[in-house]
Design an enzyme around this catalytic site. Structure first.
Site, PDB file in Angstrom:
ATOM      1  N   LYS A 127      54.699  36.865  34.977  1.00 35.95           N
ATOM      2  CA  LYS A 127      53.829  37.837  34.325  1.00 35.95           C
ATOM      3  C   LYS A 127      54.523  38.304  33.063  1.00 35.95           C
ATOM      4  O   LYS A 127      55.753  38.246  32.955  1.00 35.95           O
ATOM      5  CB  LYS A 127      53.585  39.046  35.235  1.00 35.95           C
ATOM      6  CG  LYS A 127      52.290  39.760  34.944  1.00 35.95           C
ATOM      7  CD  LYS A 127      51.104  38.991  35.534  1.00 35.95           C
ATOM      8  CE  LYS A 127      49.787  39.660  35.250  1.00 35.95           C
ATOM      9  NZ  LYS A 127      48.686  38.997  35.991  1.00 35.95           N
TER      10      LYS A 127
HETATM   11  P1  NAD Z   1      40.456  44.274  31.196  1.00 36.08           P
HETATM   12  O1  NAD Z   1      41.414  44.895  30.254  1.00 36.08           O
HETATM   13  O2  NAD Z   1      39.486  43.264  30.684  1.00 36.08           O
HETATM   14  O3  NAD Z   1      39.632  45.400  31.976  1.00 36.08           O
HETATM   15  C1  NAD Z   1      40.223  46.503  32.596  1.00 36.08           C
HETATM   16  C2  NAD Z   1      39.107  47.500  32.883  1.00 36.08           C
HETATM   17  O4  NAD Z   1      39.613  48.603  33.633  1.00 36.08           O
HETATM   18  C3  NAD Z   1      38.495  48.093  31.609  1.00 36.08           C
HETATM   19  O5  NAD Z   1      37.082  48.156  31.776  1.00 36.08           O
HETATM   20  C4  NAD Z   1      39.084  49.502  31.574  1.00 36.08           C
HETATM   21  O6  NAD Z   1      38.264  50.410  30.856  1.00 36.08           O
HETATM   22  C5  NAD Z   1      39.110  49.796  33.044  1.00 36.08           C
HETATM   23  N1  NAD Z   1      39.912  50.940  33.436  1.00 36.08           N
HETATM   24  C6  NAD Z   1      41.131  51.319  32.985  1.00 36.08           C
HETATM   25  N2  NAD Z   1      41.500  52.474  33.566  1.00 36.08           N
HETATM   26  C7  NAD Z   1      40.493  52.810  34.428  1.00 36.08           C
HETATM   27  C8  NAD Z   1      40.279  53.881  35.320  1.00 36.08           C
HETATM   28  N3  NAD Z   1      41.185  54.842  35.473  1.00 36.08           N
HETATM   29  N4  NAD Z   1      39.127  53.920  36.037  1.00 36.08           N
HETATM   30  C9  NAD Z   1      38.207  52.954  35.898  1.00 36.08           C
HETATM   31  N5  NAD Z   1      38.360  51.907  35.072  1.00 36.08           N
HETATM   32  C10 NAD Z   1      39.484  51.852  34.349  1.00 36.08           C
HETATM   33  O7  NAD Z   1      41.351  43.638  32.349  1.00 36.08           O
HETATM   34  P2  NAD Z   1      40.931  42.526  33.421  1.00 36.08           P
HETATM   35  O8  NAD Z   1      41.409  41.225  32.934  1.00 36.08           O
HETATM   36  O9  NAD Z   1      39.511  42.711  33.805  1.00 36.08           O
HETATM   37  O10 NAD Z   1      41.881  42.923  34.645  1.00 36.08           O
HETATM   38  C11 NAD Z   1      41.524  43.887  35.617  1.00 36.08           C
HETATM   39  C12 NAD Z   1      42.370  43.680  36.855  1.00 36.08           C
HETATM   40  O11 NAD Z   1      42.154  42.355  37.368  1.00 36.08           O
HETATM   41  C13 NAD Z   1      43.883  43.796  36.644  1.00 36.08           C
HETATM   42  O12 NAD Z   1      44.471  44.312  37.812  1.00 36.08           O
HETATM   43  C14 NAD Z   1      44.313  42.350  36.458  1.00 36.08           C
HETATM   44  O13 NAD Z   1      45.677  42.135  36.756  1.00 36.08           O
HETATM   45  C15 NAD Z   1      43.401  41.687  37.485  1.00 36.08           C
HETATM   46  N6  NAD Z   1      43.214  40.252  37.287  1.00 36.08           N
HETATM   47  C16 NAD Z   1      42.729  39.774  36.109  1.00 36.08           C
HETATM   48  C17 NAD Z   1      42.526  38.401  35.974  1.00 36.08           C
HETATM   49  C18 NAD Z   1      41.911  37.811  34.728  1.00 36.08           C
HETATM   50  O14 NAD Z   1      41.620  36.613  34.734  1.00 36.08           O
HETATM   51  N7  NAD Z   1      41.682  38.567  33.672  1.00 36.08           N
HETATM   52  C19 NAD Z   1      42.852  37.536  37.022  1.00 36.08           C
HETATM   53  C20 NAD Z   1      43.327  38.062  38.212  1.00 36.08           C
HETATM   54  C21 NAD Z   1      43.499  39.422  38.341  1.00 36.08           C
END
Ligand code: NAD
Length: 434
Positions: A127
């Protein structure tokens, strides 16, 4: 140097890791180590192997100087951690978030190791992260920051060494800049150095929605009944949450509430997810969506729904709010949203949790498929990618559910026993050099 075997509150010897257990990142790492410890106990792993699995293989902290538009120079911290590379190259996203620290990145790298092993793809876990708020930067500042960060971690990454991907605060454009920076330094185009790229640069069809599609597949498999009318709340409306809400609605579920950093919205009769996505894209968040009521951030987690999908950040379901969670099924789109204490409370109350390393594995599965296509200079259709994603997700889900049933484990415990067990087996087979 002696490394201590993790206890329930272990300390690693990496000097960058503080003993302060109160920061969100340190709490995430503590959760990851507790989960490892539990799986290692179940598997009967010896002291040396446990210690190896608890310790990142390589960990780099860098200073990233950034020239701001007004001529000032800021310096932010960046990280890249390769937790384990025994089963193949390291793989893991890059996060741009102000609260990111070495502890959080280490926890996320460790979860990536178990996730890749669990779904049977030949990667280790990594990561990266930069402690910065990307929303506070102009596009040119963001590009300069990305390129300089990549330059600082350049010796660690490469298509056969360590392959980054998007995570919180990064996207296809970030991956395009990383691919370009790496390629310029190498002297030729190297599409396989990152996944989650734009399709024009060798990105895979289906990657943008892959994590969310995996969440949908996992949720439907865990439901075990028709999704028609099943109520859903989604925390986080970014890359994972917005499309998870969309795909669950497409399958017949009724998405009644979603939230993002701007706030939460609730419509008991169901939200029009496509219209809400359009609103969020234009307004910069879900707040103010006209066909729903505003809701408190924390209230969303406690709504009386069938399925809760945390898809934002770590440590949001804790011992404090777990007794009030009413969803019967929690499907973890985010990494590490549930603390070990909350896990016990949910299990005791009969709530099923589909754990992160299974539920959100669709992203790394299609990242793997993207990398395979890049290495072969060949591309598959969206349909071919989706079939492979579904096969790997359903097969991992089936294995986890069988083991949980056989041994009386939660789905998280079973997923960790399988993931950690496969990595431990790889270490045993490879032996110790010299
Ligand atoms: P992103 O940055 O696209 O989205 C994050 C979202 O969370 C945004 O909508 C943001 O406004 C919201 N957020 C932040 N603080 C918040 C709060 N206190 N309450 C509610 N919403 C809040 O990120 P992402 O890629 O969608 O990742 C989200 C999660 O999924 C993370 O834990 C990441 O590690 C995990 N993840 C992502 C992927 C991927 O392919 N992008 C793959 C596996 C896991």
């Amino acid at each position: 140097m002696t490394v201590m075997v993790p206890s329930m509150t272990p300390a690693l010897t990496n000097p960058a890791l503080s003993a302060d257990l109160t920061t969100p990142g340190r709490q995430a790492l503590d959760s990851a180590l507790q989960q490892l410890h539990q799986a290692a106990e179940h598997l009967g792993l010896d002291h040396g192997l446990r210690t190896m699995l608890a310790t990142p293989r390589r960990s780099l902290t860098v200073s990233v100087p950034l020239r701001r538009e007004d001529g000032r120079m800021d310096v932010v911290q960046g990280f890249r951690v390769q937790h384990n590379i025994s089963r193949g190259p390291a793989k893991g996203g890059i996060r741009f978030h102000p609260a990111t620290d070495i502890h959080e990145v280490t926890a996320l790298a460790m979860w990536m190791t178990w996730k890749c092993a669990l779904v049977g793809i030949p990667y280790g876990g990594a990561k990266g992260g930069v402690s910065v708020d990307p929303k506070a930067l102009t596009p040119r500042e963001l590009e300069r920051l990305t390129r300089r960060y990549v330059n600082e971690i350049l010796p660690m990454i490469g298509p056969e060494k360590d392959i980054p991907a998007p995570d919180v605060g990064t996207d296809e454009q970030t991956m395009a800049w990383i691919m370009d920076t790496y390629s310029v330094n190498t002297g030729y185009s190297v599409p396989g150095v990152v996944t989650g790229k734009p399709t024009t640069l060798g990105g895979s069809l289906g990657r943008a929605g892959a994590t969310s599609r995996g969440v949908q597949i996992a949720a439907l498999a865990a439901l075990g009944r028709s999704p028609d009318g099943v109520t859903v709340a989604v925390q986080g409306f970014g890359k994972v949450g917005a499309l998870a809400a969309q795909y669950l609605a497409d399958a017949g579920c009724v998405v009644v509430a979603v939230s993002d950093a701007s706030g939460a919205v609730h419509a008991p009769g169901g939200l029009d997810v496509a219209a809400l996505r359009a609103h969020a894209a234009e307004a910069g968040g879900v707040l103010g969506y006209p066909h729903a009521d505003a809701l408190g951030h924390d209230d969303l987690l406690e709504l009386d729904v069938d399925v809760l999908v945390p898809a934002a950040l770590e440590n949001v379901i804790t011992a404090a709010n777990a007794p009030r969670i009413r969803a019967r099924l929690v499907v973890e789109g985010a990494n590490g949203p549930t603390t070990p204490e909350a896990d016990e409370i949910l299990a005791a109350g009969g709530t099923t949790v589909v754990p992160d390393i299974l539920a959100n594995a669709g992203g790394v599965i299609v990242s793997y498929l993207e990398w395979v296509q890049n290495m072969q200079a060949y591309s598959w259709s969206a349909g071919e990618v989706d079939v492979k994603l579904r096969d790997l997700m359903e097969s991992a889900f089936g294995e986890v559910r069988s083991l949980a049933g056989e041994r009386g484990l939660t789905l998280r415990q079973a997923a960790h026993v399988i993931g950690v067990g496969r990595v431990a087996e790889a270490h045993r087979m490879r032996g110790l050099y010299p």
